[in-house]
Design an enzyme around this catalytic site. Sequence first.
Site, PDB file in Angstrom:
ATOM      1  N   SER A   1     -11.319  -2.481  -2.197  1.00 27.35           N
ATOM      2  CA  SER A   1     -11.836  -3.210  -1.030  1.00 27.35           C
ATOM      3  C   SER A   1     -13.363  -3.175  -1.072  1.00 27.35           C
ATOM      4  O   SER A   1     -13.995  -4.055  -1.647  1.00 27.35           O
ATOM      5  CB  SER A   1     -11.278  -2.605   0.256  1.00 27.35           C
ATOM      6  OG  SER A   1     -11.802  -3.297   1.359  1.00 27.35           O
ATOM      7  N   THR A   2     -13.968  -2.131  -0.516  1.00 29.42           N
ATOM      8  CA  THR A   2     -15.441  -2.049  -0.553  1.00 29.42           C
ATOM      9  C   THR A   2     -15.939  -1.600  -1.926  1.00 29.42           C
ATOM     10  O   THR A   2     -17.136  -1.674  -2.203  1.00 29.42           O
ATOM     11  CB  THR A   2     -15.957  -1.032   0.474  1.00 29.42           C
ATOM     12  OG1 THR A   2     -15.500   0.279   0.080  1.00 29.42           O
ATOM     13  CG2 THR A   2     -15.464  -1.339   1.877  1.00 29.42           C
TER      14      THR A   2
ATOM     15  N   ARG B   1     -12.273  10.443   2.225  1.00 26.50           N
ATOM     16  CA  ARG B   1     -12.898   9.274   2.840  1.00 26.50           C
ATOM     17  C   ARG B   1     -13.689   9.735   4.061  1.00 26.50           C
ATOM     18  O   ARG B   1     -13.133  10.305   4.991  1.00 26.50           O
ATOM     19  CB  ARG B   1     -11.847   8.243   3.244  1.00 26.50           C
ATOM     20  CG  ARG B   1     -12.464   6.971   3.806  1.00 26.50           C
ATOM     21  CD  ARG B   1     -11.413   5.922   4.071  1.00 26.50           C
ATOM     22  NE  ARG B   1     -10.974   5.231   2.874  1.00 26.50           N
ATOM     23  CZ  ARG B   1     -11.677   4.282   2.272  1.00 26.50           C
ATOM     24  NH1 ARG B   1     -12.853   3.921   2.743  1.00 26.50           N
ATOM     25  NH2 ARG B   1     -11.200   3.697   1.197  1.00 26.50           N
TER      26      ARG B   1
ATOM     27  N   LYS C   1     -10.227  12.814  -3.585  1.00 28.38           N
ATOM     28  CA  LYS C   1     -11.063  11.887  -2.808  1.00 28.38           C
ATOM     29  C   LYS C   1     -11.036  12.253  -1.329  1.00 28.38           C
ATOM     30  O   LYS C   1      -9.994  12.551  -0.769  1.00 28.38           O
ATOM     31  CB  LYS C   1     -10.519  10.472  -3.001  1.00 28.38           C
ATOM     32  CG  LYS C   1     -11.073   9.434  -2.045  1.00 28.38           C
ATOM     33  CD  LYS C   1     -10.568   8.038  -2.410  1.00 28.38           C
ATOM     34  CE  LYS C   1      -9.835   7.378  -1.268  1.00 28.38           C
ATOM     35  NZ  LYS C   1      -9.355   6.028  -1.558  1.00 28.38           N
TER      36      LYS C   1
ATOM     37  N   ASP D   1      -7.241   8.978  -6.473  1.00 28.95           N
ATOM     38  CA  ASP D   1      -6.829  10.039  -5.537  1.00 28.95           C
ATOM     39  C   ASP D   1      -5.375  10.394  -5.827  1.00 28.95           C
ATOM     40  O   ASP D   1      -4.695   9.699  -6.587  1.00 28.95           O
ATOM     41  CB  ASP D   1      -7.049   9.645  -4.068  1.00 28.95           C
ATOM     42  CG  ASP D   1      -6.301   8.376  -3.679  1.00 28.95           C
ATOM     43  OD1 ASP D   1      -5.201   8.141  -4.226  1.00 28.95           O
ATOM     44  OD2 ASP D   1      -6.812   7.622  -2.851  1.00 28.95           O
TER      45      ASP D   1
ATOM     46  N   HIS E   1       0.825  -1.213   0.000  1.00 28.80           N
ATOM     47  CA  HIS E   1       0.000   0.000   0.000  1.00 28.80           C
ATOM     48  C   HIS E   1       0.857   1.260   0.000  1.00 28.80           C
ATOM     49  O   HIS E   1       0.550   2.219  -0.703  1.00 28.80           O
ATOM     50  CB  HIS E   1      -0.968  -0.033   1.187  1.00 28.80           C
ATOM     51  CG  HIS E   1      -1.834   1.176   1.244  1.00 28.80           C
ATOM     52  ND1 HIS E   1      -2.648   1.550   0.186  1.00 28.80           N
ATOM     53  CD2 HIS E   1      -1.969   2.134   2.182  1.00 28.80           C
ATOM     54  CE1 HIS E   1      -3.261   2.671   0.497  1.00 28.80           C
ATOM     55  NE2 HIS E   1      -2.863   3.058   1.696  1.00 28.80           N
TER      56      HIS E   1
ATOM     57  N   THR F   1     -14.353   3.734  -3.385  1.00 30.65           N
ATOM     58  CA  THR F   1     -13.500   4.695  -4.095  1.00 30.65           C
ATOM     59  C   THR F   1     -13.765   4.623  -5.599  1.00 30.65           C
ATOM     60  O   THR F   1     -14.023   5.635  -6.266  1.00 30.65           O
ATOM     61  CB  THR F   1     -12.003   4.382  -3.819  1.00 30.65           C
ATOM     62  OG1 THR F   1     -11.804   4.395  -2.413  1.00 30.65           O
ATOM     63  CG2 THR F   1     -11.086   5.354  -4.520  1.00 30.65           C
TER      64      THR F   1
HETATM   65  C1  R5P Z   1      -6.503   3.735  -0.280  1.00 30.34           C
HETATM   66  O1  R5P Z   1      -5.638   4.549   0.015  1.00 30.34           O
HETATM   67  C2  R5P Z   1      -6.293   2.650  -1.273  1.00 30.34           C
HETATM   68  O2  R5P Z   1      -5.312   2.994  -2.199  1.00 30.34           O
HETATM   69  C3  R5P Z   1      -7.592   2.299  -1.985  1.00 30.34           C
HETATM   70  O3  R5P Z   1      -8.029   3.441  -2.698  1.00 30.34           O
HETATM   71  C4  R5P Z   1      -8.639   1.884  -1.001  1.00 30.34           C
HETATM   72  O4  R5P Z   1      -8.140   0.903  -0.138  1.00 30.34           O
HETATM   73  C5  R5P Z   1      -9.854   1.376  -1.713  1.00 30.34           C
HETATM   74  O5  R5P Z   1     -10.788   1.079  -0.751  1.00 30.34           O
HETATM   75  P1  R5P Z   1     -12.339   0.969  -1.105  1.00 30.34           P
HETATM   76  O6  R5P Z   1     -12.465   0.018  -2.258  1.00 30.34           O
HETATM   77  O7  R5P Z   1     -12.948   0.412   0.167  1.00 30.34           O
HETATM   78  O8  R5P Z   1     -12.841   2.326  -1.415  1.00 30.34           O
END
Ligand code: R5P
Length: 287
Positions: A214-215, A186, A184, A161, A124, A218
Amino acid sequence: MKIIGGTASLTTAEDLSKLLNEPLIKTEVKRFPDGELYLRILHSVKHEHVIVVQTTHPDECIIELFFLLDALKRAGASTITSVIPYFGYGRQDKQFKEGEPISAQALATLISMNSDQIITIDPHKEKIIDFFTTPAYSISAVELISDYLKEKKIDVVLAPDKGALNRAREAALLLHCEVDYLEKTRIDGTTIRITPKSLDVKNKHVAIIDDIISTGGTMASAIQELKKQQASKVYVSCTHGLFAGNAIEKLRTAGCDEIISTDTIHSSFSTVKIASVIAKALKDFSR
Ligand code: R5P
């Protein structure tokens, strides 16, 4: 050299074995009635350099990796390289609030204990590599993802982002196209706000590239924004497709044309195979 795959990364271990023309070691893995894990290495690894491949997600894969490393040490492996296609807990790379652990560091420290070398893909943040207490290297899947995107005739690569801009720039360079990013914010674990920004995407093919989905929050917000601005195709791509909860549904509802992920985490969207970059890294970093 011998190769061994944990259950999260068996096919990647098989791919590596074929690419490097080195044998794959078989293991017996089962659960006790109470759910605890049993594993056993079924071939000799004495005096061998062993490559262990195991993604550390979900949590039970972490225990499996620890047991594999312990078993390999006890079986007399001379050198152990841990290849971690997806390093879980990378997003908790600092204490955001008092009383929290630095989960990424805790995990890295424990993996380092029985590893002589570590290779991971698109962590990450790059600083995660420094959490390991043994030589560690990060490699990138962006070139492989870009190769896949070539046939999509991409006009613009977009980072969801600013933090993901370097990855998007690298892909845009390989795809010979424009690059931009979105702002972006959060709000919480599942709510994302993408600030509207005027992008020149009308009638264009856009690829969004991130390290993790993930979810899907984003990406879904980014897709909506692009569709509002009349992009003709929106492809979402990532190295690590976690696809938690209803992420896929969210992406499809938002209007995504294709979801592209590598196989650091296996899913039906793992169209990009990462074994070739690992094989190259193993040659480059060979001790
Ligand atoms: C965040 O900094 C990561 O680079 C991803 O943008 C993030 O983990 C994506 O998460 P999700 O799919 O839950 O929005």
